[in-house]
Design a protein around this motif. Structure first.
Motif, mmCIF file in Angstrom:
data_model
loop_
_atom_site.group_PDB
_atom_site.id
_atom_site.type_symbol
_atom_site.label_atom_id
_atom_site.label_comp_id
_atom_site.label_asym_id
_atom_site.label_seq_id
_atom_site.Cartn_x
_atom_site.Cartn_y
_atom_site.Cartn_z
ATOM 1 N N ILE A 137 0.844 -1.205 0.000
ATOM 2 C CA ILE A 137 0.000 0.000 0.000
ATOM 3 C C ILE A 137 0.874 1.249 0.000
ATOM 4 O O ILE A 137 0.640 2.192 -0.772
ATOM 5 C CB ILE A 137 -0.948 -0.009 1.210
ATOM 6 N N GLY A 142 -5.485 -6.648 -4.075
ATOM 7 C CA GLY A 142 -6.583 -7.606 -3.927
ATOM 8 C C GLY A 142 -6.212 -8.985 -4.451
ATOM 9 O O GLY A 142 -6.551 -10.006 -3.833
ATOM 10 N N SER A 150 -1.372 -0.921 -6.980
ATOM 11 C CA SER A 150 -2.791 -0.654 -7.205
ATOM 12 C C SER A 150 -3.670 -1.532 -6.304
ATOM 13 O O SER A 150 -3.265 -2.621 -5.887
ATOM 14 C CB SER A 150 -3.151 -0.903 -8.669
ATOM 15 N N ILE A 151 -4.861 -1.035 -6.036
ATOM 16 C CA ILE A 151 -5.815 -1.766 -5.204
ATOM 17 C C ILE A 151 -6.136 -3.125 -5.822
ATOM 18 O O ILE A 151 -6.276 -4.140 -5.117
ATOM 19 C CB ILE A 151 -7.104 -0.947 -5.016
ATOM 20 N N LYS A 152 -6.252 -3.157 -7.147
ATOM 21 C CA LYS A 152 -6.548 -4.410 -7.827
ATOM 22 C C LYS A 152 -5.462 -5.441 -7.595
ATOM 23 O O LYS A 152 -5.736 -6.616 -7.293
ATOM 24 C CB LYS A 152 -6.711 -4.152 -9.328
#
Length: 386
Positions: A181, A191, A186-188
């Motif tokens: 983070i 995930g 990226s958040i993707k």
């Protein structure tokens, strides 16, 4: 001699003070909680204390030498550490010494000590992630060049550690996600990494050699009233120790539960500290770790380079998360784990690796202070010239 050492000691002075305070607390707690261990080994408590003192002194020496090394050199050896760590973790799983039904240690010949490879793995993965994230910022969204090697390193190390030591593996995985983070992944992609970790976790939980123990510990934590009291023995006696402590505690050396708690000098040392020093002692120890986190965050926010900031953040998160996980187990806020309290629990090589982590954080802090001293020196030279 002392003044010369102090003059050569750089970095955040508060962190040095925290290390000294935790070491002093450790000596008192270990001396008080090792009576049963000494009886089993047929030695005096003083003998165990002197060995622990030697480790504490050795750890402080390692911390001193580590903080004298420019932290940028650790980036250069991070790949080498990863190359060494992964085969060592595999070797430990296959040939490591089995202690408490877990293969986590490699005996060091001729020393009587055991080397826990997960301690090295934590340093290796954190330094590798800090180096890779700082150097790949321009192509951080590139899956092949940046994300694939990062995700691969995190998942492989997590799986190898969690196979024998689930709690340590989960904490290291959590620290890795925090670094991702901070490193602008990226958040993707984060995930995807979390999904891969969840799949590995499920596989280890249901297929691993310790699956029955994990289920038992979770059931004991979630439904203590429904399980066999013998299975909740450690958790129950930790709670009894804390309840006996009251506000002011029984006093140093007066613990009763140290004779019942398994690993009272290691995994459950916080319960013994609260029993002897009461709520005041327990809160004081929590405050010390919180203040450590605060000082480390200040270092992270002031670090001029991304590598230094990520390195200090990863190591400080790892130390404080481990500390609060240990204390949470003692007070019944989590299932029983085998996580020691950093710089307080009795240990061998774990103290040494923890000290090296502190030394690296201090090295980053030293890099922040030295430019200031150069600027001040230049200003004084100008004033003298005028």
């Amino acid at each position: 001699m002392v003044n010369r050492i102090l003059d050569n000691t750089k970095g955040d002075r508060w962190i040095w003070l925290i290390v000294i305070m935790l070491s002093a607390i450790s000596l008192l707690a270990v001396y008080s909680s090792t009576g049963t261990l000494a009886f089993k080994r047929g030695v005096g408590v003083e003998s165990i204390l002197m060995k622990h003192l030697a480790m504490v002194v050795g750890g402080i020496a390692l911390m001193y030498f580590s903080h004298k090394v420019d932290y940028r050199y650790y980036a250069g050896i991070s790949k080498l550490l990863m190359i060494i760590t992964i085969p060592l973790l595999l070797y430990t799983l296959v040939f490591g010494a089995h202690i408490n039904n877990a293969s986590r240690w490699i005996p060091i010949p001729g020393t009587g000590l055991s080397f826990q490879t997960s301690d090295l793995a934590k340093l290796a993965l954190i330094t590798y992630l800090a180096r890779t994230l700082s150097r790949k910022q321009e192509n951080i969204k590139n899956v092949k060049e940046s994300f694939a090697p990062i995700m691969g390193a995190v998942c492989v190390v997590f799986a190898l550690i969690a196979w024998a030591n689930m709690s340590t593996g989960l904490m290291l995985f959590g620290v890795s996600i925090l670094l991702l983070i901070m490193g602008r992944i990226s958040i993707k992609q984060i995930g995807i990494t979390c999904l891969a970790g969840a799949v590995l976790l499920a596989g280890i939980m249901f297929l691993g050699p310790r699956r029955h123990m994990y289920v038992t510990r979770i059931n004991t934590f979630m439904h203590p009233e429904k399980v066999d009291p013998d299975k909740a023995f450690q958790a129950n006696h930790a709670k009894i120790a804390i309840a006996n402590g009251g506000i002011l505690g029984r006093g140093p050396g007066n613990s009763v539960e140290r004779n019942y708690l398994p690993e009272s000098y290691s995994d459950e040392i916080y319960a013994i500290i609260v029993e002897e020093y009461g709520l005041i002692g327990g809160i004081t120890l929590v405050g010390i770790y919180l203040f450590l986190l605060y000082r480390c965050i200040k270092i992270v926010t002031r670090a001029p380079k991304a590598f230094g900031a990520l390195l200090a953040a990863g190591l400080s998160f790892s130390l404080t998360i481990q500390a609060f996980a240990n204390m949470a187990v003692a007070v019944g806020l989590g299932p029983v784990t085998g996580v020691p309290l950093p710089l307080v629990s009795m240990g061998g090589t774990s103290i040494l690796f923890t000290s090296v982590a502190f030394g690296i954080i201090l090295s980053v802090s030293r890099d922040i202070e030295e430019p200031k001293k150069v600027v001040v020196g230049e200003i004084r030279e100008v004033e003298m010239a005028v």
